[in-house]
Design a protein around this motif. Structure first.
Motif, mmCIF file in Angstrom:
data_model
loop_
_atom_site.group_PDB
_atom_site.id
_atom_site.type_symbol
_atom_site.label_atom_id
_atom_site.label_comp_id
_atom_site.label_asym_id
_atom_site.label_seq_id
_atom_site.Cartn_x
_atom_site.Cartn_y
_atom_site.Cartn_z
ATOM 1 N N PHE A 141 0.838 -1.200 0.000
ATOM 2 C CA PHE A 141 0.000 0.000 0.000
ATOM 3 C C PHE A 141 0.875 1.253 0.000
ATOM 4 C CE2 PHE A 141 -3.924 -2.115 2.175
ATOM 5 C CZ PHE A 141 -4.188 -2.781 0.999
ATOM 6 N N VAL A 142 1.950 1.208 0.768
ATOM 7 C CA VAL A 142 2.855 2.357 0.794
ATOM 8 C C VAL A 142 3.464 2.566 -0.585
ATOM 9 C CG1 VAL A 142 5.079 3.198 1.637
ATOM 10 C CG2 VAL A 142 3.409 2.235 3.246
ATOM 11 N N ALA A 143 3.891 1.462 -1.186
ATOM 12 C CA ALA A 143 4.598 1.563 -2.463
ATOM 13 C C ALA A 143 3.665 1.872 -3.624
ATOM 14 C CB ALA A 143 5.353 0.260 -2.730
ATOM 15 N N SER A 144 2.493 1.268 -3.638
ATOM 16 C CA SER A 144 1.638 1.366 -4.827
ATOM 17 C C SER A 144 0.225 1.847 -4.550
ATOM 18 C CB SER A 144 1.548 -0.004 -5.514
ATOM 19 O OG SER A 144 2.782 -0.666 -5.535
ATOM 20 N N GLY A 145 -0.065 2.198 -3.312
ATOM 21 C CA GLY A 145 -1.412 2.669 -3.009
ATOM 22 C C GLY A 145 -2.359 1.537 -2.674
ATOM 23 N N VAL A 146 -3.494 1.905 -2.128
ATOM 24 C CA VAL A 146 -4.437 0.895 -1.638
ATOM 25 C C VAL A 146 -5.179 0.163 -2.751
ATOM 26 C CG1 VAL A 146 -4.809 2.062 0.552
ATOM 27 C CG2 VAL A 146 -6.288 2.581 -1.387
#
Lengths: 192, 192
Positions: free
Chosen positions: A30-35
């Motif tokens: 989620f941090v890297a690519s979003g939820v």
DNA sequence: TCGACAAGCGGAACTTAGTTCCGTATTGTT
DNA sequence: AACAATACGGAACTAAGTTCCGCTTGTCGA
């Protein structure tokens, strides 16, 4: 309905391991690519098959809620604390919203998901509202009681409004905090 | 660069027919299913192949812009008119934003697309900003000059903020217009 | 310790949607 | 009428969500 204890039956060790691996993996992805990152990416990062993701978290919203539950709880608590500690109810509201905005802007895509009308995210929307609406209501009521906040704004307006203002790509011409500040100023009780 | 007249070469009749059929079809499908409706649906409704959609409108944003161009122009014009006709700059701002909100809330998914960070919609975002930012700036400046609007809000904040407030599913606990009204109140110059 | 059985797993397969590409059809021109 | 140039259609490929079922693993009683 006899013998309804509500106690969850003990799950297998591998199931618990996988669930926790999934939570870690999802948080990272989620941090890297979003939820809205692909389910396969999360499964791969956790070293499990996609079926396992769906078994533990039937919808994406379930996974998102599980990942952020602690922080949402902390945000709710922060509201109560702000009310105790701040100089005035309006100041408490401002501080709490600051915490909320911080939370939202650091989670790529979360604000958008929260507001999304995709039925997949309804659970997410519901969870946030369940948990934060009462806090917002309390802060607003305290402000109204102190004559600092106008009495025609609801907690839904507050939460959904702030959420909406947090949606969208970063853009150095748009300062979320400032805009939210303007919105909050609009909630001040007009001088008599 | 010799002979650069800038005049578009006349296109084939079928191409013009198809483009207009596509615009009609897209408008209808957007109403029924929102601006994120499948390309195939639009192609089917227009009675053309998907290739034809892409030939005329390389990205979804191009199609969306084409469908709503007239209304965006009308909205821009409405800003100028409001400034001439309203009793005060702030009232003009309020009226114009009212038109803008009307436009957004009647186009299912448009507000969300506008704020989306999906690169596919960047052109849409850019078009709206290009067309409406100058209008917002003028209204804001007039308000500031009249001492009715605080001088630290930008047109981007105004447009993106209002856009954000319009995102999301209908919910009878959330009154978009009222919330936007609160936001605008926050833009009023504080009494001296 | 050792089955036996429930619980849980993996990933192939199916679905939906975006996008590209090229053989074919249509149009405008001479 | 014949020929280019233009435009068309939709098959085919990719990406992602979701389901399903045969296989593996953990648990627990004997």
């Amino acid at each position: 309905m006899t013998d309804e204890t509500g106690r969850a039956p003990r799950r297998r060790a591998d199931a618990r391991r996988n669930e926790s691996a999934l939570l870690d993996a999802a948080a990272a992805v989620f941090v890297a690519s979003g939820v809205e990152a692909p389910v396969r990416d999360i499964a791969a990062k956790a070293g499990v098959g996609v079926g396992t993701v769906y078994r533990h978290f039937p919808t994406r919203a379930d996974l998102v809620v599980a990942v952020y539950r602690h922080q949402v709880e902390a945000c709710a608590v922060a509201g109560e604390e702000a009310l105790e500690r701040a100089d005035s109810p309006f100041e408490a509201l401002r501080r709490w919203i600051d915490v909320f905005v911080d939370f939202l802007v650091t989670k790529h895509g979360l604000a958008g998901a929260l507001q999304s009308d995709d039925p997949q995210f309804q659970v997410l929307h519901a969870y946030f509202l369940d948990r934060l609406l009462p806090v917002g209501t309390r802060l607003l009521e305290a402000g109204v009681a102190a004559g600092e906040v106008r009495d025609d704004v609801t907690a839904i307006e507050l939460m959904r409004g702030v959420g909406g203002l947090c949606i969208g790509p970063a853009d150095d011409r748009y300062d979320v905090r400032h805009t939210v500040g303007v919105f909050l100023d609009g909630m001040r009780a007009p001088a008599r």
